[in-house]
Every structure is written in structure tokens, then in C-alpha cells.
Design a protein around this motif. Structure first.
Motif, PDB file in Angstrom:
ATOM      1  N   MET A 271       0.843  -1.180   0.000  1.00 43.62           N
ATOM      2  CA  MET A 271       0.000   0.000   0.000  1.00 43.62           C
ATOM      3  C   MET A 271       0.887   1.241   0.000  1.00 43.62           C
ATOM      4  O   MET A 271       1.857   1.297   0.736  1.00 43.62           O
ATOM      5  CB  MET A 271      -0.884   0.037   1.233  1.00 43.62           C
ATOM      6  N   ALA A 272       0.506   2.206  -0.810  1.00 41.42           N
ATOM      7  CA  ALA A 272       1.306   3.426  -0.874  1.00 41.42           C
ATOM      8  C   ALA A 272       0.499   4.588  -1.427  1.00 41.42           C
ATOM      9  O   ALA A 272      -0.380   4.400  -2.260  1.00 41.42           O
ATOM     10  CB  ALA A 272       2.537   3.205  -1.744  1.00 41.42           C
ATOM     11  N   ILE A 273       0.824   5.761  -0.940  1.00 40.39           N
ATOM     12  CA  ILE A 273       0.317   7.017  -1.464  1.00 40.39           C
ATOM     13  C   ILE A 273       1.548   7.840  -1.794  1.00 40.39           C
ATOM     14  O   ILE A 273       2.474   7.927  -0.987  1.00 40.39           O
ATOM     15  CB  ILE A 273      -0.532   7.766  -0.418  1.00 40.39           C
ATOM     16  N   THR A 274       1.585   8.452  -2.976  1.00 31.10           N
ATOM     17  CA  THR A 274       2.757   9.223  -3.373  1.00 31.10           C
ATOM     18  C   THR A 274       2.365  10.655  -3.735  1.00 31.10           C
ATOM     19  O   THR A 274       1.187  10.948  -3.971  1.00 31.10           O
ATOM     20  CB  THR A 274       3.465   8.570  -4.573  1.00 31.10           C
ATOM     21  N   LEU A 275       3.354  11.509  -3.763  1.00 34.76           N
ATOM     22  CA  LEU A 275       3.181  12.896  -4.171  1.00 34.76           C
ATOM     23  C   LEU A 275       4.160  13.191  -5.295  1.00 34.76           C
ATOM     24  O   LEU A 275       5.275  12.671  -5.301  1.00 34.76           O
ATOM     25  CB  LEU A 275       3.504  13.854  -3.023  1.00 34.76           C
ATOM     26  N   THR A 276       3.753  14.039  -6.207  1.00 33.49           N
ATOM     27  CA  THR A 276       4.692  14.532  -7.208  1.00 33.49           C
ATOM     28  C   THR A 276       5.557  15.600  -6.537  1.00 33.49           C
ATOM     29  O   THR A 276       5.221  16.114  -5.452  1.00 33.49           O
ATOM     30  CB  THR A 276       3.967  15.140  -8.416  1.00 33.49           C
ATOM     31  N   ALA A 277       6.644  15.950  -7.174  1.00 26.73           N
ATOM     32  CA  ALA A 277       7.509  17.008  -6.649  1.00 26.73           C
ATOM     33  C   ALA A 277       6.740  18.325  -6.525  1.00 26.73           C
ATOM     34  O   ALA A 277       6.926  19.074  -5.562  1.00 26.73           O
ATOM     35  CB  ALA A 277       8.735  17.170  -7.535  1.00 26.73           C
ATOM     36  N   ALA A 278       5.862  18.602  -7.489  1.00 30.12           N
ATOM     37  CA  ALA A 278       5.071  19.844  -7.458  1.00 30.12           C
ATOM     38  C   ALA A 278       4.127  19.868  -6.259  1.00 30.12           C
ATOM     39  O   ALA A 278       3.977  20.900  -5.594  1.00 30.12           O
ATOM     40  CB  ALA A 278       4.283  20.000  -8.752  1.00 30.12           C
ATOM     41  N   ALA A 279       3.492  18.737  -5.963  1.00 35.67           N
ATOM     42  CA  ALA A 279       2.578  18.666  -4.816  1.00 35.67           C
ATOM     43  C   ALA A 279       3.354  18.834  -3.515  1.00 35.67           C
ATOM     44  O   ALA A 279       2.921  19.560  -2.611  1.00 35.67           O
ATOM     45  CB  ALA A 279       1.815  17.345  -4.821  1.00 35.67           C
ATOM     46  N   ALA A 280       4.495  18.172  -3.402  1.00 39.23           N
ATOM     47  CA  ALA A 280       5.304  18.271  -2.188  1.00 39.23           C
ATOM     48  C   ALA A 280       5.780  19.709  -1.965  1.00 39.23           C
ATOM     49  O   ALA A 280       5.744  20.220  -0.842  1.00 39.23           O
ATOM     50  CB  ALA A 280       6.493  17.324  -2.270  1.00 39.23           C
ATOM     51  N   LYS A 281       6.195  20.359  -3.026  1.00 40.23           N
ATOM     52  CA  LYS A 281       6.654  21.750  -2.930  1.00 40.23           C
ATOM     53  C   LYS A 281       5.523  22.654  -2.446  1.00 40.23           C
ATOM     54  O   LYS A 281       5.724  23.507  -1.577  1.00 40.23           O
ATOM     55  CB  LYS A 281       7.178  22.212  -4.293  1.00 40.23           C
ATOM     56  N   HIS A 282       4.327  22.461  -2.986  1.00 41.18           N
ATOM     57  CA  HIS A 282       3.179  23.276  -2.596  1.00 41.18           C
ATOM     58  C   HIS A 282       2.808  23.035  -1.131  1.00 41.18           C
ATOM     59  O   HIS A 282       2.554  23.983  -0.391  1.00 41.18           O
ATOM     60  CB  HIS A 282       1.990  22.973  -3.513  1.00 41.18           C
ATOM     61  N   VAL A 283       2.782  21.762  -0.703  1.00 40.80           N
ATOM     62  CA  VAL A 283       2.459  21.441   0.685  1.00 40.80           C
ATOM     63  C   VAL A 283       3.498  22.051   1.618  1.00 40.80           C
ATOM     64  O   VAL A 283       3.140  22.702   2.615  1.00 40.80           O
ATOM     65  CB  VAL A 283       2.362  19.913   0.899  1.00 40.80           C
ATOM     66  N   ASN A 284       4.771  21.860   1.330  1.00 47.92           N
ATOM     67  CA  ASN A 284       5.829  22.416   2.179  1.00 47.92           C
ATOM     68  C   ASN A 284       5.751  23.933   2.275  1.00 47.92           C
ATOM     69  O   ASN A 284       5.925  24.511   3.350  1.00 47.92           O
ATOM     70  CB  ASN A 284       7.208  21.981   1.693  1.00 47.92           C
ATOM     71  N   ARG A 285       5.479  24.592   1.157  1.00 46.60           N
ATOM     72  CA  ARG A 285       5.359  26.049   1.151  1.00 46.60           C
ATOM     73  C   ARG A 285       4.209  26.499   2.053  1.00 46.60           C
ATOM     74  O   ARG A 285       4.352  27.441   2.835  1.00 46.60           O
ATOM     75  CB  ARG A 285       5.164  26.537  -0.284  1.00 46.60           C
ATOM     76  N   ASN A 286       3.067  25.803   1.968  1.00 47.07           N
ATOM     77  CA  ASN A 286       1.924  26.195   2.787  1.00 47.07           C
ATOM     78  C   ASN A 286       2.113  25.855   4.262  1.00 47.07           C
ATOM     79  O   ASN A 286       1.650  26.595   5.129  1.00 47.07           O
ATOM     80  CB  ASN A 286       0.636  25.576   2.248  1.00 47.07           C
ATOM     81  N   LEU A 287       2.783  24.759   4.564  1.00 44.10           N
ATOM     82  CA  LEU A 287       3.085  24.449   5.963  1.00 44.10           C
ATOM     83  C   LEU A 287       3.997  25.521   6.553  1.00 44.10           C
ATOM     84  O   LEU A 287       3.816  25.935   7.701  1.00 44.10           O
ATOM     85  CB  LEU A 287       3.721  23.064   6.087  1.00 44.10           C
ATOM     86  N   THR A 288       4.949  25.992   5.771  1.00 40.48           N
ATOM     87  CA  THR A 288       5.845  27.053   6.230  1.00 40.48           C
ATOM     88  C   THR A 288       5.067  28.344   6.467  1.00 40.48           C
ATOM     89  O   THR A 288       5.249  29.011   7.487  1.00 40.48           O
ATOM     90  CB  THR A 288       6.978  27.289   5.206  1.00 40.48           C
ATOM     91  N   ARG A 289       4.178  28.683   5.553  1.00 45.02           N
ATOM     92  CA  ARG A 289       3.355  29.896   5.709  1.00 45.02           C
ATOM     93  C   ARG A 289       2.465  29.814   6.940  1.00 45.02           C
ATOM     94  O   ARG A 289       2.268  30.814   7.627  1.00 45.02           O
ATOM     95  CB  ARG A 289       2.480  30.121   4.477  1.00 45.02           C
ATOM     96  N   ARG A 290       1.905  28.618   7.191  1.00 49.71           N
ATOM     97  CA  ARG A 290       1.041  28.424   8.356  1.00 49.71           C
ATOM     98  C   ARG A 290       1.826  28.508   9.654  1.00 49.71           C
ATOM     99  O   ARG A 290       1.272  28.830  10.694  1.00 49.71           O
ATOM    100  CB  ARG A 290       0.367  27.049   8.295  1.00 49.71           C
ATOM    101  N   GLY A 291       3.099  28.139   9.588  1.00 50.06           N
ATOM    102  CA  GLY A 291       3.921  28.155  10.778  1.00 50.06           C
ATOM    103  C   GLY A 291       3.711  26.958  11.686  1.00 50.06           C
ATOM    104  O   GLY A 291       4.210  26.920  12.809  1.00 50.06           O
ATOM    105  N   LYS A 292       2.961  25.975  11.222  1.00 45.81           N
ATOM    106  CA  LYS A 292       2.714  24.758  11.991  1.00 45.81           C
ATOM    107  C   LYS A 292       2.226  23.680  11.048  1.00 45.81           C
ATOM    108  O   LYS A 292       1.889  23.943   9.899  1.00 45.81           O
ATOM    109  CB  LYS A 292       1.682  24.989  13.089  1.00 45.81           C
ATOM    110  N   GLY A 293       2.189  22.452  11.558  1.00 46.52           N
ATOM    111  CA  GLY A 293       1.680  21.336  10.765  1.00 46.52           C
ATOM    112  C   GLY A 293       2.717  20.251  10.589  1.00 46.52           C
ATOM    113  O   GLY A 293       3.915  20.525  10.542  1.00 46.52           O
TER     114      GLY A 293
END
Length: 107
Positions: free
Chosen positions: A1-23
Motif C-alpha cells: 500500500m502506498a500514497i505518493t506525491l509529485t515534486a510539485a505537490a510536495a513543494k506546494h504542501v511544504n510552502r503552505n506548511l511554512t506559511r502556516r507556521g505549523k503542521g
């Protein structure tokens, strides 16, 4: 079983987690709704629940509740820009049909 992310999705998630300051990552799931039966859910997660199944790809934690996992197994999460629109796209090999409005799917 696996769920994967593309590089673009990972970049977007990381950017938003940084903006949120938590997560700790992103939580994926499904809910019963729409004309085809199921709809994807996505939200930023601030903590890992005891029952969560955790995957990690491109340095991003993906949390999934055990009930949603059979519907999402093998899914790749992408972040796409199409014209003026942008958003997450679920590429799910288990998906058999999608409603005309694109809001729900069937496995």
C-alpha cells in the motif's frame, strides 16, 4: 500500500506548511457524497492521530485514516496549474467513474 506525491505537490504542501507556521503534513481521506458516491478530502494536519496510516514522500508526511485507505491505495497526489486555475489533482488507479461535475468518484 502506498500514497505518493509529485515534486510539485510536495513543494506546494511544504510552502503552505511554512506559511502556516505549523503542521506535520497533509491528511487525505474520502467521504460519501455526490452523484458518484465518494469525494476526496484534503486538509493540512497539525498532529498525527493514533489510528492514522502515515506515508512519506519528497519529505512530506501523508496521513490517512484506515477507512479511507482502501479507496486511496496507489493514489498519486499532484499539484497542477491549468490556465488561471490551480489545485491538487488525485490520480487514483482505483477510480472507475467520475461524475460530470468532477466532484465525486466511484471505485
Amino acid at each position: 500500500m502506498a500514497i505518493t506525491l509529485t515534486a510539485a505537490a510536495a513543494k506546494h504542501v511544504n510552502r503552505n506548511l511554512t506559511r502556516r507556521g505549523k503542521g506535520v503534513g497533509v491528511r487525505l481521506g474520502v467521504k460519501t457524497t455526490g452523484c458518484s458516491g465518494l469525494a476526496y478530502q484534503l486538509e493540512y494536519a497539525d498532529e498525527v492521530a493514533a489510528e492514522d496510516v502515515v506515508f512519506e514522500d519528497h519529505g512530506v508526511k501523508v496521513l490517512i485514516d484506515p477507512k479511507s485507505l482502501p479507496y486511496l491505495d496507489g493514489t498519486e497526489l499532484d499539484f497542477v496549474r491549468e490556465g488561471l486555475n490551480e489545485g491538487f489533482k488525485f490520480i487514483n488507479p482505483r477510480e472507475k467513474d467520475r461524475c460530470g461535475c468532477g466532484e465525486s468518484f466511484r471505485v
